[in-house]
Enzyme design. Structure first.
Site, short mmCIF file in Angstrom:
data_model
loop_
_atom_site.label_atom_id
_atom_site.label_comp_id
_atom_site.label_asym_id
_atom_site.label_seq_id
_atom_site.Cartn_x
_atom_site.Cartn_y
_atom_site.Cartn_z
CD GLU A 267 0.65 4.44 2.10
OE1 GLU A 267 -0.35 4.61 2.84
OE2 GLU A 267 1.67 3.85 2.50
CD GLU B 2 2.07 7.29 -5.17
OE1 GLU B 2 2.94 6.41 -5.11
OE2 GLU B 2 1.96 8.18 -4.31
#
Length: 351
Positions: free
Chosen positions: A318, A175
């Site tokens: 991430e 994300e």
């Protein structure tokens, strides 16, 4: 007749026969029983999820979901909101940590922009869904409309269906969204008995005063929406975020399709908790990559009775922790499948 939402549809069940066969194989490999520790349990679990005695990870896929958060207006982040869109550009250019990890392992990386404040953003290879210019400020109103939340959940499901069409045996997700530790914290508190003080941390690097301000913001949001938080879908809509909903949708779709999902850090774990609350059948399909440095992550893992594979002090997000755990999972499968048994190696087993 009321039609149930798609996320309430039944999930696949792990294959107990394959699990038993994998356990029997482990007992015959040329090593003392239990000598490979958690790697043995991991291989057996993957055997149950893949429905075969010898599991393998040949086609992992990684998707990164991005979105902005209106709650950033309350001063909950050390970074400006423009960084979300800027980092999407960095992902495309290959300069981010997850870009390096995906490239070096040959793992396809999908990028899905669910809604940043830069509504004109156009990046090659990025799926721009534009559900809104970020979510609304959940201290003042629900973060998402009913339609936005449903669309974000569906975006996660659509992504999983796309990678399945290409062939996928392990789904990894990450994300990007400035302010999303605040949303994840509020959502996790809404879905559990955990308190904001237990979960609120520095996120992108807030100092003590910043963490205190963030805690107060989350407490205000939970107080505002308290009467509506018993329903996990409504909790997601009110205090979640676009990328959190997409992650939850992807995890739900994984369980329904029978694909293991590798969960990253604090944000992804909050989304995983939401997926489990929406449909408890999701839980067996979730593997947890690492124990992150964000203070609330340990409590969330405990809530899900999850044992993470790594503990490296990561707090990047991430999907970086999931990407780092991927080689370990592959090796666990290779050890299980390719080691010789005592009889094959003509080695005497213990008496």
């Amino acid at each position: 007749m009321t039609v149930s939402p798609w996320w309430q549809q039944a999930c696949r069940q792990p294959d107990t026969a394959a699990e038993a066969a994998a356990l029997a194989r482990q007992a015959q490999l040329t090593k003392p029983r239990g000598a490979l520790g958690a790697l043995e349990a991991l291989a057996v679990r993957l055997a149950a999820l893949q429905g075969r005695e010898k599991p393998a990870i040949d086609k992992p896929h990684l998707t990164l979901f991005a979105g902005d958060h209106g709650v950033v207006a309350e001063g909950v982040s050390a970074y400006p909101q423009a960084v979300t869109a800027q980092m999407l550009g960095n992902f495309v250019a290959g300069g981010a940590a997850i870009s390096v990890l995906a490239r070096e392992q040959g793992v396809p990386l999908r990028l899905v922009d669910l809604g940043t404040i830069d509504t004109s953003l156009e990046l090659p290879g990025v799926r721009h869904l534009r559900l809104g210019a970020g979510t609304a400020n959940f201290v003042l109103q629900p973060a998402m409309t009913v339609a936005q939340c449903a669309a974000a959940l569906q975006a996660g499901r659509d992504t999983l269906q796309q990678v399945l069409a290409e062939g996928c045996d392990l789904f990894l997700a990450g994300e990007m969204g400035i302010g999303n530790t605040s949303a994840a914290t509020a959502l996790a508190c809404a879905l559990s008995d955990l308190q904001p003080a237990q979960l609120t941390g520095p996120g992108t690097g807030l100092d003590g005063a910043g963490v205190g301000r963030k805690l107060a913001v989350i407490e205000r949001a939970l107080a505002l929406h308290r009467e509506h938080l018993a329903d996990p879908a409504e909790a997601l809509r009110r205090v979640g975020g676009f990328e959190l909903a997409a992650l939850a949708g992807a995890y739900l779709a994984c369980a329904q399709a029978g694909v293991p999902a590798l969960v990253d850090g604090f944000i992804c774990t909050a989304a995983a908790l939401c997926a489990v609350r929406l449909n408890p059948g999701v839980q067996p399909w979730l593997l947890f990559a690492h124990a992150g440095a964000e203070p609330g992550h340990a409590a969330l893992l405990a809530e899900l009775e999850a044992v993470p594979l790594l503990d490296l002090g990561l707090r990047l997000g991430e999907g970086s922790g999931a990407a780092l755990a991927l080689p370990l999972i592959k090796l666990a499968c290779m050890l299980h499948s390719n080691m010789a048994t005592f009889s094959e190696a003509l080695v005497e087993d213990k008496q």
